[in-house]
Structures are given as structure tokens and as C-alpha cells.
Design a protein around this motif. Sequence first.
Motif, PDB file in Angstrom:
ATOM      1  N   PHE A  92       0.816  -1.208   0.000  1.00 27.80           N
ATOM      2  CA  PHE A  92       0.000   0.000   0.000  1.00 27.80           C
ATOM      3  C   PHE A  92       0.855   1.266   0.000  1.00 27.80           C
ATOM      4  CE2 PHE A  92      -3.456   2.638   0.305  1.00 27.80           C
ATOM      5  CZ  PHE A  92      -3.613   3.308   1.500  1.00 27.80           C
ATOM      6  N   TYR A 123       3.985  -0.861   3.669  1.00 31.81           N
ATOM      7  CA  TYR A 123       3.249   0.328   3.186  1.00 31.81           C
ATOM      8  C   TYR A 123       4.217   1.510   3.155  1.00 31.81           C
ATOM      9  CZ  TYR A 123       3.615   2.248   7.837  1.00 31.81           C
ATOM     10  OH  TYR A 123       4.134   2.742   9.008  1.00 31.81           O
ATOM     11  N   LEU A 126      -9.299  -0.566   2.806  1.00 31.39           N
ATOM     12  CA  LEU A 126      -8.365  -1.596   2.323  1.00 31.39           C
ATOM     13  C   LEU A 126      -9.033  -2.973   2.310  1.00 31.39           C
ATOM     14  CD1 LEU A 126      -5.088  -0.378   4.068  1.00 31.39           C
ATOM     15  CD2 LEU A 126      -5.554  -0.410   1.607  1.00 31.39           C
ATOM     16  N   VAL A 144      -9.011   4.667  -1.908  1.00 34.13           N
ATOM     17  CA  VAL A 144      -7.897   3.798  -2.311  1.00 34.13           C
ATOM     18  C   VAL A 144      -8.305   3.069  -3.596  1.00 34.13           C
ATOM     19  CG1 VAL A 144      -7.044   3.488   0.046  1.00 34.13           C
ATOM     20  CG2 VAL A 144      -8.673   1.867  -0.872  1.00 34.13           C
TER      21      VAL A 144
END
Length: 412
Positions: free
Chosen positions: A34, A66, A138, A197
Motif C-alpha cells: 500500500f 506500506y 483496504l 484507495v
Amino acid sequence: MNQFSALLRVPSGRFQIPLSPANMDGESVRPLYFSLVVPTYNEGQNIELLVESLSQLLERALSGNYELIVVDDDSPDLTWKVAQSLTARYPQVRVMRRQSEQGLSTAVIRGWQVARGEVLGAIDGDLQHPPEVLLPLLQAIEQGADLAVASRHVAGGGVSSWSAIRRFLSRGAQLLGLLVLPGVVGRVSDPMSGYFVVRRAAIAQQPLNPLGYKILIEVLGRGRINRVAEVGYIFQERQEGKSKVTWRQYVEYLHHLLRLRFDRGRLGQLKQQLRFPLGRFVRFGLVGFSGVLVDMAVLYLLSDPATLGWGLTRSKIVAAEIAILNNFLWNDLWTFGDIASGQRGVGKRIKRWLKFNLICLAGLCLNVVLLNFLFNVLGLNRYVANLIAIAAVTLWNFWLNLKMSWRVTQVK
Ligand code: GDD
Ligand code: MN
């Protein structure tokens, strides 16, 4: 104590995200899960708290898999410097300082261009978007969504305290979007949201053309987005600093809607299929016209009996050469400026000029042949014949220079 990490290099040229993470030299890099981009302008008082809460949250959920990419447009309050100082404590943080570009949407895309994540995100840098909403977003991607949007207009959503005017303007903007681009704006309940996202694969290798604030509409309008998920959230009150929204953002929003509408419409599709770079051609034409003026002026200064009175052919050759140089410089700086800026160095510029010169000289010969054919063979009026010849040669010059001198592969 860790060192600060160096500022990220700022990508230039077209807004396109690579399918797999790559560094600025095009070499592949270690992928992450991510990458969250935080666009900032004068958020010096907010950035530390934001980075702290995001790192805590994502460290627990993704433990190191991430990164946080702060993209600051050279804020007068030195937000980029504050963010860079945080990289010592938070190694997942990377900072980009843009000095020649401005704007929320382009900042987010420049961040995504250097990102290493398989999933890309955007969150405001002023704590009005609560970090904890990232987890359900997510999760929605894990469950198969291409895009997960934090929305103020679904269950659990809302704004803490917005003036009636701001609510009216926000809803009004949404309504306008539904009128101009129903197929895009109508896909989500909060198209104005700056908090979402998206799967890299859904927007990679797709020419993006962002404008103003509404990055989500750009993603929806140009991405390959099949499944969309929404998560309700409360848009928080801003504690420090102030919103950068002005009437200008509303004008840019309308411009953005119309541009997307055009590009997605039949003409836009045709332009895409034809891949004919209309905008560049218009600029090339204007530069060409300035060349005609330069040519005429030099021809007058050299060959007119009232001036130097040189022979016509000699004067014409010098005039044509100076006009070609004029056209080259304007095309290199303006028509193809975005491409030339990626091909730096005097050597490369001279190489482009030589190619340009050759193509234009060949164009000149083609012009004379065509003029004679139209006038002598087809018996057309000499001025009509000349105009047709100039138009044909302009197209010739444009297309060959497009493909050879500036090697443009992207329609603009
Ligand atoms: N790099 C960069 N360049 N960042 C910018 C710029 C810019 O030109 N302009 C604003 N930002 C950053 C701000 O620093 C902040 O982190 C974020 O973008 C949002 O800007 P605000 O000015 O705080 O916007 P807002 O709170 O009024 O509106 C936000 O929320 C709305 C509701 O979700 C934006 O995200 C809107 O797009 C959104 O509609
Ligand atoms: Mn804000």
C-alpha cells in the motif's frame, strides 16, 4: 538516530502510472502492498500528527508493507521540511517537494508515479479525513473492489460542521457533475471525496489529465474501474490552517468535467483512435505562422531594393533558415516543451534541431513540387495552389517532427 531520507525526485511529463513499481530511471523496485499519498500545501501544523497516527495504524495493519508519500508544493510554511524531518523517526515516509507544478490532483498523481504499492491511496493532509477509515477501505479492496471511496453521503457518513453555503456548493457541484458526466459522477455517492484507495492495475498505463481538486472523478473517468465500494465517514472540522478551496477550484472543476466529457465522448474517442494530437497541431500551426512572418521580414530586410537589395534566392535561403530556427525554438519550448524537458542537454537539442531542419527542408522541396503540380498540371490558381501546398507541408512537417524530432508517443 536514523538519518533524514533524501527528497524524492519529481516526475515530469505525462501523468501516467507504471503497471509495476519503478524508480525514476525506469528500473523496477521492491513492491509494497500500500502507498498512501498525502498532498500538502501549508500543512506544517498538521503533518506530524497525521504521520504519527497513520504510521501507528498502518504499522499494526500492514507492518512495514506500506509507505506514506507526502507531496508538497513548496509550501511557504515549509511543510516539506517538517515532513522530511519526520523520515528519521518514520522510515515509511517519503517526501516530494514540487517547485514547478501546483494543484491537489496533479500532486496525488505525481506521488502515485513514484509509489511502490499494489494499492494506491489519497488522504488530505489536514486531519479532516480520519485515518482509521483506511482499514475498511483496504478491506474492501481485499474483497475484490477496484476502488473504495470514503463517503460523506452513505450510512455512517456526514460532515461535522460545514456552513450551509459550503454544503450547498458541494451538492451543487455534485449536481453539475451528474448533468455533465452522469456515467462517471453517478457511480459514487460522494464524487467530491478526496479520500479513497484504488488498485494500481485499474489506473496504470492510462493517460491521466488531472485538473484542480477532483482526483476521484479523474480516476473514475479514465480508470478501468469495475467494482466500487463505499465506506461512510464523518468529515472532521479542520483544527489548524485553512482550506485552500477558492472560486478557482470551482472553475477548474467545470473545466475538468467538460474535458472528461469531451475525451470520453465520440470526438474524444475518435481523437484517441486517430491518436491525432489536435492541441499540439494547433500550437505547431501557430508557430508555423510566426515563421512565415519571420521569413517575410528577413526576406524584406535582405532582398528589398529599399534595404540591402541582395539577390532573391540567396535572401530566400537565409530567410527560410532563420524562419526554421525560429520555428524550432518555439516548438522546442512550447509545442513539444513537455517532451523536450525530458530530453535535456545542448547535444540533444542540437540533434532535434538538425532533424527538424532536415524535415523542414524536405518539406520545402515537397512544397515547390506540389505547387508546380497543382499550378502547371491541374491548372489551379497560383495562390490557391500555394495555400494547399503550405497546408500539406505543414501536416508533413508536423507528423514527421512529432515522430522523429521529439519522438512523441503520447497524444495530447
Ligand atoms: N500538493 C498540494 N498542492 N496540496 C494541496 C494543494 C496544492 O495545490 N491544495 C490543497 N492541497 C492539500 C491541502 O494541503 C490538504 O492537505 C488537501 O489538499 C485538501 O485541501 P483543503 O484545502 O483542505 O480542501 P477542503 O478540506 O476544503 O476539501 C477537501 O475535502 C473535500 C471533501 O472530501 C478536498 O479533499 C476536496 O477535494 C474534497 O471535496
Ligand atoms: Mn481540508
